[in-house]
Design an enzyme around this catalytic site. Sequence first.
Site, PDB file in Angstrom:
ATOM      1  N   THR A 130      -1.198   8.687   2.171  1.00 13.46           N
ATOM      2  CA  THR A 130      -0.852   7.319   2.535  1.00 13.46           C
ATOM      3  C   THR A 130      -1.947   6.759   3.427  1.00 13.46           C
ATOM      4  OG1 THR A 130       0.337   7.974   4.536  1.00 13.46           O
ATOM      5  CG2 THR A 130       1.605   7.904   2.471  1.00 13.46           C
ATOM      6  N   SER A 136       0.839  -1.201   0.000  1.00 11.84           N
ATOM      7  CA  SER A 136       0.000   0.000   0.000  1.00 11.84           C
ATOM      8  C   SER A 136       0.871   1.248   0.000  1.00 11.84           C
ATOM      9  CB  SER A 136      -0.920   0.022   1.231  1.00 11.84           C
ATOM     10  OG  SER A 136      -0.157   0.121   2.427  1.00 11.84           O
ATOM     11  N   LYS A 186      13.486   8.441  12.045  1.00 12.26           N
ATOM     12  CA  LYS A 186      13.713   8.921  10.686  1.00 12.26           C
ATOM     13  C   LYS A 186      15.005   9.737  10.588  1.00 12.26           C
ATOM     14  CE  LYS A 186      10.063   7.105   8.793  1.00 12.26           C
ATOM     15  NZ  LYS A 186      10.210   6.021   7.777  1.00 12.26           N
ATOM     16  N   CYS A 240      10.125   1.162   2.459  1.00 12.79           N
ATOM     17  CA  CYS A 240       8.979   2.052   2.710  1.00 12.79           C
ATOM     18  C   CYS A 240       8.224   1.694   3.978  1.00 12.79           C
ATOM     19  CB  CYS A 240       8.003   2.014   1.533  1.00 12.79           C
ATOM     20  SG  CYS A 240       8.621   2.738   0.014  1.00 12.79           S
ATOM     21  N   ASP A 293       7.705  -9.568   8.560  1.00 16.37           N
ATOM     22  CA  ASP A 293       7.926  -8.442   9.462  1.00 16.37           C
ATOM     23  C   ASP A 293       9.353  -7.978   9.222  1.00 16.37           C
ATOM     24  OD1 ASP A 293       8.680  -6.857  11.684  1.00 16.37           O
ATOM     25  OD2 ASP A 293       7.257  -7.872  13.000  1.00 16.37           O
ATOM     26  N   VAL A 294       9.553  -6.712   8.925  1.00 15.60           N
ATOM     27  CA  VAL A 294      10.888  -6.232   8.570  1.00 15.60           C
ATOM     28  C   VAL A 294      11.886  -6.365   9.713  1.00 15.60           C
ATOM     29  CG1 VAL A 294      10.119  -4.652   6.761  1.00 15.60           C
ATOM     30  CG2 VAL A 294      10.251  -3.840   9.134  1.00 15.60           C
ATOM     31  N   TYR A 336       9.224   9.069  16.373  1.00 13.22           N
ATOM     32  CA  TYR A 336       9.202   9.066  14.910  1.00 13.22           C
ATOM     33  C   TYR A 336      10.367   9.889  14.350  1.00 13.22           C
ATOM     34  CZ  TYR A 336       7.274   9.353  10.166  1.00 13.22           C
ATOM     35  OH  TYR A 336       7.089   9.257   8.816  1.00 13.22           O
ATOM     36  N   SER A 373      11.826  11.102   6.547  1.00 16.86           N
ATOM     37  CA  SER A 373      10.657  11.976   6.625  1.00 16.86           C
ATOM     38  C   SER A 373      11.159  13.378   6.907  1.00 16.86           C
ATOM     39  CB  SER A 373       9.720  11.526   7.753  1.00 16.86           C
ATOM     40  OG  SER A 373       8.759  12.527   8.060  1.00 16.86           O
TER      41      SER A 373
END
Length: 277
Positions: free
Chosen positions: A218, A15, A187, A104, A78-79, A183, A170
């Site tokens: 997104t 997605s 990033k 991503c 799962d990464v 977050y 980001s």
Amino acid sequence: MDVMGTVALITGGASGLGAATARRLFDAGASVVLIDLPSSAGAAFAAELNGTGAGPSDGTSLSVRASGGPTAVFVPADVTDEAQVQAAVDAAVALGPLRIVVNCAGIATPGKVLGREGVLPLAAFSRVIQVNLIGTFNVLRLAAAAMVSTEPVSTGLGGPERGVIINTASVAAFDGQIGQPAYSASKGAVAAMTLPLAREFARSLVRVVTIAPGIFETPMMATLSQAAQDSLGLQVPHPSRLGKPAEYANLVAHIVENAMLNGETIRLDGAIRMGPK
């Protein structure tokens, strides 16, 4: 580097930015391996790319090679899981030369350090770091091990290369807002490791580039009301709207094709600079 005939491994590929990237590279002639959670629409999306209609509903992997064309494969993973990611890398290598990796996958769980419910739980902070940073590193390290074993190809403008790794940071890495300590930290770290990775992999003819998107359409953004999304879009100087996943995907394609892009974090944000809140 020409996209045609390569294999691309894309996390968060079911997605949003990942799906748009998979479609863009697939349409350009690359086989794509989509990594996403078993609960995602990865199998159905792989089937759509392959032109076979709906995929299996149990989340299992799916691959169908069109006659002479590229293949889309979904590998639920799962990464942060080493064995699951290695299985996805193996699936990519089985299709051909793994030359493109696009990270991503990520989460954006908000939380103030001192919120209404008390101090931010350490587990909440750690989870964001685990997925966004450790997950990104887990994928790129395993994929890089496979990528450096491929034969170099000509860039068309002089000088060979083996592949390119594209990570997603980001704008929060640079102008994070209140409630984004986890977050922004995750990033910011992704952006920070771009240059050392590019310097290390240079001897193996592998480039590393990071994209720092602004506010994009997104699934995470879709949880907000339309009024809230419109308000955020108006904060972008030009164009005054949310970014389209296809615009992210177009930049990925350009990075792949432009061999001089290396060791850089590119803001893709319409000139926005986020306010404190």
